[in-house]
Design an enzyme around this catalytic site. Structure first.
Site, PDB file in Angstrom:
ATOM      1  N   ALA A 142       0.978  -1.195   0.243  1.00 32.10           N
ATOM      2  CA  ALA A 142      -0.005   0.151  -0.029  1.00 32.10           C
ATOM      3  C   ALA A 142       0.916   1.265   0.113  1.00 32.10           C
ATOM      4  O   ALA A 142       2.078   1.352   0.538  1.00 32.10           O
ATOM      5  CB  ALA A 142      -0.996   0.053   1.193  1.00 32.10           C
ATOM      6  N   GLY A 169       0.683  -5.095   0.687  1.00 38.33           N
ATOM      7  CA  GLY A 169      -0.446  -5.023  -0.015  1.00 38.33           C
ATOM      8  C   GLY A 169      -0.391  -5.651  -1.638  1.00 38.33           C
ATOM      9  O   GLY A 169      -1.142  -6.227  -1.999  1.00 38.33           O
ATOM     10  N   GLU A 189      -0.742  -9.334  -0.677  1.00 41.78           N
ATOM     11  CA  GLU A 189      -2.130  -9.559  -0.338  1.00 41.78           C
ATOM     12  C   GLU A 189      -2.900  -9.662  -1.692  1.00 41.78           C
ATOM     13  O   GLU A 189      -3.826 -10.480  -1.894  1.00 41.78           O
ATOM     14  CB  GLU A 189      -2.627  -8.541   0.629  1.00 41.78           C
ATOM     15  CG  GLU A 189      -2.128  -8.601   1.856  1.00 41.78           C
ATOM     16  CD  GLU A 189      -2.474  -7.308   2.702  1.00 41.78           C
ATOM     17  OE1 GLU A 189      -2.063  -6.336   2.500  1.00 41.78           O
ATOM     18  OE2 GLU A 189      -3.031  -7.632   3.698  1.00 41.78           O
ATOM     19  N   GLU A 225       4.659  -5.226   7.165  1.00 44.19           N
ATOM     20  CA  GLU A 225       3.842  -4.045   7.823  1.00 44.19           C
ATOM     21  C   GLU A 225       4.365  -3.844   9.231  1.00 44.19           C
ATOM     22  O   GLU A 225       4.435  -2.839   9.770  1.00 44.19           O
ATOM     23  CB  GLU A 225       2.293  -4.538   7.810  1.00 44.19           C
ATOM     24  CG  GLU A 225       1.577  -4.547   6.638  1.00 44.19           C
ATOM     25  CD  GLU A 225       1.695  -5.637   5.770  1.00 44.19           C
ATOM     26  OE1 GLU A 225       2.559  -6.451   5.975  1.00 44.19           O
ATOM     27  OE2 GLU A 225       1.014  -5.425   4.799  1.00 44.19           O
TER      28      GLU A 225
HETATM   29  N1  COA Z   1       4.669   3.319  -0.763  1.00 47.71           N
HETATM   30  C1  COA Z   1       5.060   4.374  -1.190  1.00 47.71           C
HETATM   31  N2  COA Z   1       6.232   4.426  -1.936  1.00 47.71           N
HETATM   32  C2  COA Z   1       7.032   3.261  -1.990  1.00 47.71           C
HETATM   33  C3  COA Z   1       6.519   2.006  -1.669  1.00 47.71           C
HETATM   34  C4  COA Z   1       5.235   1.987  -0.979  1.00 47.71           C
HETATM   35  N3  COA Z   1       4.919   0.909  -0.297  1.00 47.71           N
HETATM   36  N4  COA Z   1       7.653   1.334  -1.677  1.00 47.71           N
HETATM   37  C5  COA Z   1       8.376   1.984  -2.574  1.00 47.71           C
HETATM   38  N5  COA Z   1       8.120   3.045  -2.813  1.00 47.71           N
HETATM   39  C6  COA Z   1       8.678   4.122  -3.205  1.00 47.71           C
HETATM   40  C7  COA Z   1       9.893   4.970  -2.515  1.00 47.71           C
HETATM   41  O1  COA Z   1       9.546   5.779  -1.426  1.00 47.71           O
HETATM   42  C8  COA Z   1      11.045   5.480  -3.616  1.00 47.71           C
HETATM   43  O2  COA Z   1      10.408   6.775  -3.960  1.00 47.71           O
HETATM   44  P1  COA Z   1      11.267   8.012  -4.412  1.00 47.71           P
HETATM   45  O3  COA Z   1      12.077   7.443  -5.401  1.00 47.71           O
HETATM   46  O4  COA Z   1      10.194   9.050  -4.616  1.00 47.71           O
HETATM   47  O5  COA Z   1      11.800   8.067  -2.957  1.00 47.71           O
HETATM   48  C9  COA Z   1      10.521   4.328  -4.975  1.00 47.71           C
HETATM   49  O6  COA Z   1       9.426   3.851  -4.451  1.00 47.71           O
HETATM   50  C10 COA Z   1      11.782   3.457  -5.007  1.00 47.71           C
HETATM   51  O7  COA Z   1      11.770   2.833  -3.946  1.00 47.71           O
HETATM   52  P2  COA Z   1      13.287   2.469  -3.136  1.00 47.71           P
HETATM   53  O8  COA Z   1      12.692   2.286  -1.466  1.00 47.71           O
HETATM   54  O9  COA Z   1      14.208   3.592  -3.368  1.00 47.71           O
HETATM   55  O10 COA Z   1      13.730   1.233  -3.679  1.00 47.71           O
HETATM   56  P3  COA Z   1      14.864   0.171  -2.923  1.00 47.71           P
HETATM   57  O11 COA Z   1      15.270  -0.681  -3.947  1.00 47.71           O
HETATM   58  O12 COA Z   1      15.949   0.936  -2.232  1.00 47.71           O
HETATM   59  O13 COA Z   1      13.934  -0.580  -1.989  1.00 47.71           O
HETATM   60  C11 COA Z   1      12.090  -1.745  -1.300  1.00 47.71           C
HETATM   61  C12 COA Z   1      13.066  -1.552  -2.362  1.00 47.71           C
HETATM   62  C13 COA Z   1      10.739  -2.589  -1.817  1.00 47.71           C
HETATM   63  C14 COA Z   1      12.744  -2.887  -0.435  1.00 47.71           C
HETATM   64  C15 COA Z   1      11.462  -0.592  -0.649  1.00 47.71           C
HETATM   65  O14 COA Z   1      11.044   0.329  -1.357  1.00 47.71           O
HETATM   66  C16 COA Z   1      10.550  -0.687   0.652  1.00 47.71           C
HETATM   67  O15 COA Z   1      10.805  -1.377   1.684  1.00 47.71           O
HETATM   68  N6  COA Z   1       9.361  -0.616   0.138  1.00 47.71           N
HETATM   69  C17 COA Z   1       7.968  -0.547   1.357  1.00 47.71           C
HETATM   70  C18 COA Z   1       7.615  -1.922   1.572  1.00 47.71           C
HETATM   71  C19 COA Z   1       6.509  -1.718   2.376  1.00 47.71           C
HETATM   72  O16 COA Z   1       6.982  -1.654   3.804  1.00 47.71           O
HETATM   73  N7  COA Z   1       5.241  -2.421   2.232  1.00 47.71           N
HETATM   74  C20 COA Z   1       4.252  -2.491   2.765  1.00 47.71           C
HETATM   75  C21 COA Z   1       3.520  -1.439   3.129  1.00 47.71           C
HETATM   76  S1  COA Z   1       2.245  -1.430   4.009  1.00 47.71           S
END
Ligand code: COA
Length: 261
Positions: A67, A112, A115, A135
């Site tokens: 999400a 999400g 999910e 989460e």
């Molecule tokens: N919501 C909003 N934005 C997200 C996102 C999410 N769930 N997951 C990634 N993004 C965005 C990042 O903020 C970043 O945006 P920006 O370039 O404007 O800063 C872009 O996507 C790229 O992500 P980044 O974190 O730089 O990539 P990465 O390769 O370093 O890491 C992940 C990848 C997936 C490990 C990391 O993005 C992450 O942990 N995301 C969240 C996952 C999460 O907790 N999901 C559950 C949410 S309830």
């Protein structure tokens, strides 16, 4: 198909190809995207030309990274329940769709995203896919049905481990756990594998496919007696022209031509 900004949709030979298209945000599901999914699946049910749906994420890096956290930070106690119920309602539309829905999981399927993949009827992953329910790292729990579907798919112990640690698992482990049906080396090959599956399903009786969806989902619905659902659904199949066609074709030693009637 419904007018969408965050989802690309293309219909080809009865298959609706959906691509969540927010690549710069790793295809994170914001409210607008969720509503688009709702509108699409409402339309899929009524549209006779669509026989199957495939969902993937834009690019190679992510299916859906969860999400949209920039919207989650806005939640408060009053609207958080609605947030979860809304997501659950939309994912139920996918799970209950009478046409096969396959997730092609390319890269991160987190929160999400995992999910949504679990709400689909089957999952084909690329070798670089990563699944997780992180989460807990944000001080919350899965809210779009993940606590239930993950437990159903991989069992209580492993579901607890993944949700409590927030750890990710790779595609091969996901396959060993029963979370995905197939792992393919590349996205193109994963799409091909998913197409092979939907084409096979599309050659079967559509009403029977819908009944299978209802009966399988009844396993997970506590207020429903799944055996009763099965008997009722079986009787509905027998009322159909496809039943007559399937049985006649077998006896006449020819291929059946099903019409979904
Ligand atoms: N919501 C909003 N934005 C997200 C996102 C999410 N769930 N997951 C990634 N993004 C965005 C990042 O903020 C970043 O945006 P920006 O370039 O404007 O800063 C872009 O996507 C790229 O992500 P980044 O974190 O730089 O990539 P990465 O390769 O370093 O890491 C992940 C990848 C997936 C490990 C990391 O993005 C992450 O942990 N995301 C969240 C996952 C999460 O907790 N999901 C559950 C949410 S309830």
């Amino acid at each position: 198909m419904a007018d969408t900004k965050n989802i690309l949709s293309e219909e080809k030979d009865g298959v609706l190809y959906l691509t969540v298209n927010r690549e710069s945000k790793l295809n994170a599901l914001n409210f607008a995207t969720l509503e688009e999914i709702r509108n699409i699946f409402n339309e899929v049910s009524d549209n006779k030309d669509i026989k199957a749906v495939m969902i993937t994420g834009s690019g190679e890096k992510a299916f859906i990274a969860g999400a949209d956290i920039s919207e989650i930070v806005e939640l408060n106690e009053l609207n958080a329940r609605k947030f979860a119920e809304n997501g659950q309602e939309i994912f139920d539309l996918i799970e209950n769709c009478h046409k096969p829905v396959i997730a092609v999981v390319n890269g991160f399927a987190l929160g999400g995203g995992c999910e949504l993949a679990m709400a689909c009827h089957m999952r084909v992953a690329t070798a670089n896919a990563k699944f997780g329910q992180p989460e807990v790292n944000l001080g919350i729990i899965p809210g779009y049905g993940g606590t239930q579907r993950l437990t159903h798919l991989i069992g209580r112990g492993k579901a607890n481990e993944l949700m409590m640690t927030g750890d990710m698992i790779g595609a091969d482990e996901a396959k060993n756990l029963g979370l995905v049906n197939y792992v393919m080396p590349t996205k193109a090959e994963a799409m091909e594998k998913a197409e092979e599956i939907v084409l096979k399903i599309m050659s079967k009786a559509p009403l029977a496919i819908g009944m299978i969806v209802d009966c399988v989902n009844a396993v997970y619905t506590s207020e429903e007696n799944g055996f009763q659902t099965e008997a009722n659904s079986f009787a509905r199949c027998v009322k159909s022209g496809d039943y007559k066609e399937g049985t006649s074709a077998f006896l006449e030693k020819r291929k059946p031509v099903f019409k979904g009637e």
